[in-house]
Design a protein around this motif. Structure first.
Motif, PDB file in Angstrom:
ATOM      1  N   ARG A  50       1.196   4.161  -3.369  1.00  0.00           N
ATOM      2  CA  ARG A  50       0.981   5.609  -3.357  1.00  0.00           C
ATOM      3  C   ARG A  50       1.988   6.342  -4.247  1.00  0.00           C
ATOM      4  O   ARG A  50       1.714   7.444  -4.722  1.00  0.00           O
ATOM      5  N   ASP A  51       3.119   5.712  -4.490  1.00  0.00           N
ATOM      6  CA  ASP A  51       4.147   6.313  -5.341  1.00  0.00           C
ATOM      7  C   ASP A  51       4.261   5.611  -6.693  1.00  0.00           C
ATOM      8  O   ASP A  51       5.280   5.745  -7.378  1.00  0.00           O
TER       9      ASP A  51
ATOM     10  N   SER B 115       0.832  -1.203   0.000  1.00  0.00           N
ATOM     11  CA  SER B 115       0.000   0.000   0.000  1.00  0.00           C
ATOM     12  C   SER B 115       0.870   1.258   0.000  1.00  0.00           C
ATOM     13  O   SER B 115       0.550   2.253  -0.660  1.00  0.00           O
ATOM     14  N   SER B 116       1.984   1.220   0.736  1.00  0.00           N
ATOM     15  CA  SER B 116       2.898   2.365   0.758  1.00  0.00           C
ATOM     16  C   SER B 116       3.529   2.583  -0.615  1.00  0.00           C
ATOM     17  O   SER B 116       3.620   3.717  -1.104  1.00  0.00           O
TER      18      SER B 116
ATOM     19  N   GLY C  35      -5.663   0.523  -2.019  1.00  0.00           N
ATOM     20  CA  GLY C  35      -5.092   1.405  -3.029  1.00  0.00           C
ATOM     21  C   GLY C  35      -4.068   0.768  -3.944  1.00  0.00           C
ATOM     22  O   GLY C  35      -3.415   1.470  -4.727  1.00  0.00           O
TER      23      GLY C  35
END
Length: 362
Positions: free
Chosen positions: A188-189, A184-185, A230
């Motif tokens: 985001r990128d 998920s981290s 996400g």
């Protein structure tokens, strides 16, 4: 295969039913009837083959690929062999290079690259390294059952996250949900995308075709969890098997879309090298009444052969039946509103620092 070595029944929990001889094997064991009938012993009643894992130290882990019909140029495989035991796996013949059987050995004699993260860090740190998305676990599944014990995939993913290096997955393992914190981290990128490979929604059929892979509903549940967090997710309907799974094509796409998949693809059953023998054996054991029809349709889609390895044709086939599958997929793809996953971003890559005897002084 010698008549004395033919499998008489499936082995519970395994995809292959026998030790198909690899093409590079120096020796080949042949059973001879001694009059006591032991050579014809039903394999299902024999001791079930246990999974054996050999730990190895890899010299390098990043493999390059220039095939024009796959969507990645480099990959990392934490393991060799795969306990999922998918009978149709195109990677089975790779075990022949180890002088092991692409049949039962492929799913029972596994190799774990315990230094994969360490080697990856070294290779990413080279001055001439140019980042492009790494496909993690393509030849064999990065989230196969032994990952719970070894955690090699997790350690490799940690290196990639630290370096802001893009990565993609194609998996049949719901265990990927374990690494949702990293995924998920990275999402985001724009550093990660995940495709779930779904062959069937039928639990009973899945247990025969891919006995130790996650069940269909577990894959869909993991897909939903990643999408809600996400992470861009897609579905690969793979492989599509005529007269066995092709009728499920639309249902798989519908279920995947309902669980958050926003891109989709499919691959026709591929039978390179010894996989032809593994597959034919499975087909005769599980679907003897339609085995000839299945193989006839496959040959029709591969120019009269069991398999055509030519780029552009090996994944899709050709001819009327292949065209019908392509049309059905295209129609469902459009109706459900599938598109493409966002491109991964290689521009923010930070090369890892190489280890130095002087530590972090300089």
């Amino acid at each position: 295969m010698d008549d004395a070595r033919k499998a008489q029944a499936p082995i519970k929990g395994r995809g292959a039913a026998s030790y198909v001889t690899g093409r590079y094997a120096v020796t080949d064991a042949v059973g001879v009837d001694d009059g006591w009938g032991s050579v014809y012993e039903d394999l299902a009643e024999a001791p079930r083959p246990r999974t054996e894992v050999t730990e190895e130290r890899a010299r390098s882990v990043v493999s390059r690929n220039d095939s024009p019909d796959v969507g990645f140029s480099q990959s990392v495989n934490p393991y060799r062999g795969c306990e999922h035991g998918c009978v149709y796996c195109f990677a089975r013949p790779s075990h022949a290079y180890l002088e092991l059987s692409p049949g039962l050995d492929f799913e029972t004699r596994l190799f774990a690259k315990t230094n994969a993260a360490e080697r990856l860090r070294t290779e990413l740190a080279r001055r001439n390294y140019r980042p492009s998305p790494i496909a993690l676990g393509i030849n064999t599944d990065a989230y196969q059952p032994i990952e719970r014990r070894y955690g090699i995939t997790r350690s490799v993913l940690e290196v990639l996250a630290e370096c802001r290096h893009p990565v993609s997955f194609v998996t049949k393992g719901a265990m990927i949900e374990r690494d949702l914190d990293l995924l998920s981290s990275m999402a985001r990128d724009r550093l990660v995308s995940v495709y779930f490979s779904i062959t069937t929604l039928d639990n009973r059929l899945a247990s025969r075709m891919e006995p130790r892979a996650s069940a269909p509903h577990a894959k869909l549940r993991a897909m939903r969890a990643l999408a809600d967090a996400g992470v861009p997710v897609g579905v690969m309907v793979a492989p599509v098997v005529p007269m066995i799974t092709d009728s499920e094509l639309e249902r798989i796409l519908e279920a995947a879309h309902a669980h958050g998949a926003r891109a989709a693809g499919y691959v026709l059953l591929r039978l390179p090298h010894e996989l032809k023998q593994v597959w034919r054996e499975w087909l005769e054991l599980h679907y003897p009444e339609r085995a000839a029809h299945v193989m006839s349709l496959l040959r029709q889609m591969h120019g009269g052969k069991d398999y055509d390895a030519a780029f552009g044709r090996r994944m899709r086939g050709e001819g009327p039946f292949a065209d019908l599958i392509a049309q059905r997929f295209a129609k469902a793809h459009k109706r459900l509103g599938f598109g493409r996953l966002p491109p991964l971003d290689s521009s923010t890559f930070i090369a890892p620092r190489t280890s130095s005897p002087q530590g972090e002084l300089f």
